[in-house]
Design a protein around this motif. Structure first.
Motif, mmCIF file in Angstrom:
data_model
loop_
_atom_site.group_PDB
_atom_site.id
_atom_site.type_symbol
_atom_site.label_atom_id
_atom_site.label_comp_id
_atom_site.label_asym_id
_atom_site.label_seq_id
_atom_site.Cartn_x
_atom_site.Cartn_y
_atom_site.Cartn_z
ATOM 1 N N ARG A 91 53.676 30.134 40.864
ATOM 2 C CA ARG A 91 53.489 31.438 41.527
ATOM 3 C C ARG A 91 52.310 31.375 42.479
ATOM 4 N N VAL A 92 52.515 31.924 43.665
ATOM 5 C CA VAL A 92 51.486 31.914 44.701
ATOM 6 C C VAL A 92 51.213 33.355 45.124
ATOM 7 N N SER A 93 49.942 33.711 45.145
ATOM 8 C CA SER A 93 49.545 35.044 45.576
ATOM 9 C C SER A 93 49.373 35.064 47.084
ATOM 10 N N PHE A 94 50.039 36.001 47.752
ATOM 11 C CA PHE A 94 49.904 36.192 49.190
ATOM 12 C C PHE A 94 49.173 37.510 49.427
ATOM 13 N N ALA A 95 48.116 37.479 50.230
ATOM 14 C CA ALA A 95 47.476 38.705 50.699
ATOM 15 C C ALA A 95 48.091 38.988 52.064
ATOM 16 N N VAL A 96 48.824 40.101 52.153
ATOM 17 C CA VAL A 96 49.603 40.425 53.340
ATOM 18 C C VAL A 96 49.086 41.728 53.943
ATOM 19 N N LEU A 97 48.841 41.710 55.250
ATOM 20 C CA LEU A 97 48.482 42.931 55.965
ATOM 21 C C LEU A 97 49.757 43.568 56.500
ATOM 22 N N ARG A 98 49.976 44.824 56.098
ATOM 23 C CA ARG A 98 51.164 45.559 56.546
ATOM 24 C C ARG A 98 50.754 46.999 56.835
ATOM 25 N N ASP A 99 51.012 47.438 58.038
ATOM 26 C CA ASP A 99 50.683 48.818 58.430
ATOM 27 C C ASP A 99 49.223 49.155 58.141
ATOM 28 N N GLY A 100 48.325 48.197 58.398
ATOM 29 C CA GLY A 100 46.897 48.443 58.217
ATOM 30 C C GLY A 100 46.407 48.365 56.784
ATOM 31 N N ARG A 101 47.288 48.067 55.844
ATOM 32 C CA ARG A 101 46.900 47.973 54.428
ATOM 33 C C ARG A 101 47.071 46.539 53.942
#
Length: 117
Positions: A91-101
């Motif tokens: 399992r890999v954690s992704f930090a994703v920016l979406r709509d400013g969050r």
């Protein structure tokens, strides 16, 4: 034995290559692109998500900002370098920016056999 074209995909000689000439890589189902130079610090842009990435909630237009190892993703090269350390099924954690969050998504890559080299 069956003719080579009829062999099971996972057999040691699938696709006409001995197993030692193939290697297993993690498959995320992502197509990515560099971000614009003025927004490079934000990450890489997702053009298309399928397979494990889509199942985890990654969407086209997302910016992948960071993954499990705390290395900022500033280019396609840094993203691919970070993914090179991932093991299929891990399992890999992704930090994703979406709509400013910023959102945290867990992606489990599939194993894909590819020709070595």
């Amino acid at each position: 034995p069956p003719p080579p074209m009829m062999q099971d995909r996972d057999s040691p000689t699938s696709y006409g290559q001995p197993a030692q000439q193939r290697r297993c890589l993690p498959f995320f189902g992502l197509e990515i692109a560099e971000n614009s130079p003025e927004a490079a610090d934000l990450g890489v842009r997702v053009l298309c998500a399928s397979g494990p990435a889509a199942a985890a909630g990654v969407q086209p237009g997302d910016l992948i900002h960071q993954i499990t190892i705390p290395v900022p993703i500033r280019s396609k090269a840094s993203f691919l370098f970070a993914l090179d350390k991932v093991v299929p099924g891990e399992r890999v954690s992704f930090a994703v920016l979406r709509d400013g969050r910023l959102e945290k998504l867990m992606v489990t890559p599939e194993a894909r056999m590819v020709p070595a080299g």
